[in-house]
Design an enzyme around this catalytic site. Sequence first.
Site, PDB file in Angstrom:
ATOM      1  N   ARG A  83       0.793  -1.164   0.060  1.00  0.00           N
ATOM      2  CA  ARG A  83       0.014   0.206   0.034  1.00  0.00           C
ATOM      3  C   ARG A  83       0.941   1.369   0.156  1.00  0.00           C
ATOM      4  O   ARG A  83       1.796   1.301   0.790  1.00  0.00           O
ATOM      5  CB  ARG A  83      -0.838   0.035   1.055  1.00  0.00           C
ATOM      6  CG  ARG A  83      -2.221  -0.859   1.273  1.00  0.00           C
ATOM      7  CD  ARG A  83      -3.132  -0.750   0.304  1.00  0.00           C
ATOM      8  NE  ARG A  83      -4.108  -1.386   0.292  1.00  0.00           N
ATOM      9  CZ  ARG A  83      -4.428  -2.820  -0.580  1.00  0.00           C
ATOM     10  NH1 ARG A  83      -3.495  -2.931  -1.497  1.00  0.00           N
ATOM     11  NH2 ARG A  83      -5.520  -3.314  -0.560  1.00  0.00           N
ATOM     12  N   GLU A 141      -4.275   6.946  -5.578  1.00  0.00           N
ATOM     13  CA  GLU A 141      -4.451   6.233  -6.766  1.00  0.00           C
ATOM     14  C   GLU A 141      -5.871   6.666  -7.336  1.00  0.00           C
ATOM     15  O   GLU A 141      -6.642   6.665  -6.677  1.00  0.00           O
ATOM     16  CB  GLU A 141      -4.459   4.595  -6.488  1.00  0.00           C
ATOM     17  CG  GLU A 141      -3.119   4.234  -5.814  1.00  0.00           C
ATOM     18  CD  GLU A 141      -3.186   2.696  -5.561  1.00  0.00           C
ATOM     19  OE1 GLU A 141      -4.024   2.116  -5.774  1.00  0.00           O
ATOM     20  OE2 GLU A 141      -1.953   2.308  -4.812  1.00  0.00           O
ATOM     21  N   HIS A 176      -1.260  -0.374  -9.808  1.00  0.00           N
ATOM     22  CA  HIS A 176      -1.994  -1.431  -8.902  1.00  0.00           C
ATOM     23  C   HIS A 176      -2.355  -2.809  -9.390  1.00  0.00           C
ATOM     24  O   HIS A 176      -3.712  -2.914  -9.486  1.00  0.00           O
ATOM     25  CB  HIS A 176      -3.040  -0.806  -8.087  1.00  0.00           C
ATOM     26  CG  HIS A 176      -3.291  -1.504  -6.709  1.00  0.00           C
ATOM     27  ND1 HIS A 176      -3.651  -0.461  -5.353  1.00  0.00           N
ATOM     28  CD2 HIS A 176      -3.244  -2.627  -6.340  1.00  0.00           C
ATOM     29  CE1 HIS A 176      -3.699  -1.430  -4.515  1.00  0.00           C
ATOM     30  NE2 HIS A 176      -3.685  -2.735  -4.950  1.00  0.00           N
TER      31      HIS A 176
HETATM   32  C1  DGY Z   1      -5.725  -6.646  -2.052  1.00  0.00           C
HETATM   33  O1  DGY Z   1      -6.495  -7.673  -2.715  1.00  0.00           O
HETATM   34  O2  DGY Z   1      -5.918  -5.739  -1.278  1.00  0.00           O
HETATM   35  C2  DGY Z   1      -5.209  -5.954  -3.656  1.00  0.00           C
HETATM   36  O3  DGY Z   1      -4.313  -4.952  -3.378  1.00  0.00           O
HETATM   37  C3  DGY Z   1      -6.143  -5.580  -4.766  1.00  0.00           C
HETATM   38  O4  DGY Z   1      -6.750  -4.479  -4.210  1.00  0.00           O
END
Ligand code: DGY
Length: 319
Positions: free
Chosen positions: A237, A266, A285
């Site tokens: 993240r 994002e 992402h």
């Molecule tokens: C998650 O599954 O948390 C991935 O980052 C996709 O958002």
Amino acid sequence: MKQHVVVYKNLPDALLARLRHEFDVTYFEAITDANRAQFLHALTGAHGLLGASLPISNAMLDSAPELKIASTISVGIDNFDLDYFRQRGIMLAHTPGVLNEATADAIFSLILTSARRIVELAEYVKAGKWTRSIEESMYGINVHGKTIGMLGMGRIGSAVARRAHHGFGMRVIYHNTRPNPEAERELNAAFVSRDDLLAQADFVCLMLPLTAQTERLIGAREFALMKPSAIFINGSRGRIVDEAALIQALQNKTIYGAGLDVFEKEPLPVDSPLLQLSNVVALPHIGSATHETRLAMATLAVDNLVAGLRGETPRHLAN
Ligand code: DGY
């Protein structure tokens, strides 16, 4: 009377049909400024909520007095206030496990791409600039045999470390809330302090969940501890990193480069200085974004939701 489900992310037809068979479904492929008011209105009668990529605020939950379960098509649960879910007695389900390998593939591709400058050099060829043998200034750095430092050795971190150890003969060091004996046994991984990891790793790979404890964990001090030849990889993240400090570290060559799949904001704003830096590989992402994995995640999220609304315990509850 059928229970009411609000879906706020595009869902394969077969899964949507499965939900419609059992529930009244209000379906939004995504939430935008144009349909936000409709979404909020739909919440007022919702018993179940299914989607991803949208922060679900406590105010939204307040407008959903009947809500029993929110099922997110993600492993990450940072779009939800867990304490408030507990307080309201709402279940929160997520999709761990099914995305480990695809996400580890994507993260490893960031390692290779950043070290070997794949994007930069592929663009050079496409631009017709390859007119003679490349110069030393365009060389990359080795991946095999180097040290990878895993900040976080959970399910996805372990899958990345397996690739590093078995595929690339890398030395694996890690820091985690608790030791991971399996990784130590299987991958010869060594538990080290966070600062030692930052100082020793050739690839610093951030694999932590975003929580109040990890927010902005990596800043100027941490980049200064890394080797000037280090590559920083973030597939978890963006908000775990002080992005301004990362930009400075990349601009000043405090570190060699970065491979990033996630950002503070994002989609990444088009005026982000990160986009101007040749030592950055930036992805939108895509950790889990393969057809097979996203289908497995959506299926699991639907299974979780259906179980919760039938009064059963969903397979993957986060609270
Ligand atoms: C998650 O599954 O948390 C991935 O980052 C996709 O958002």
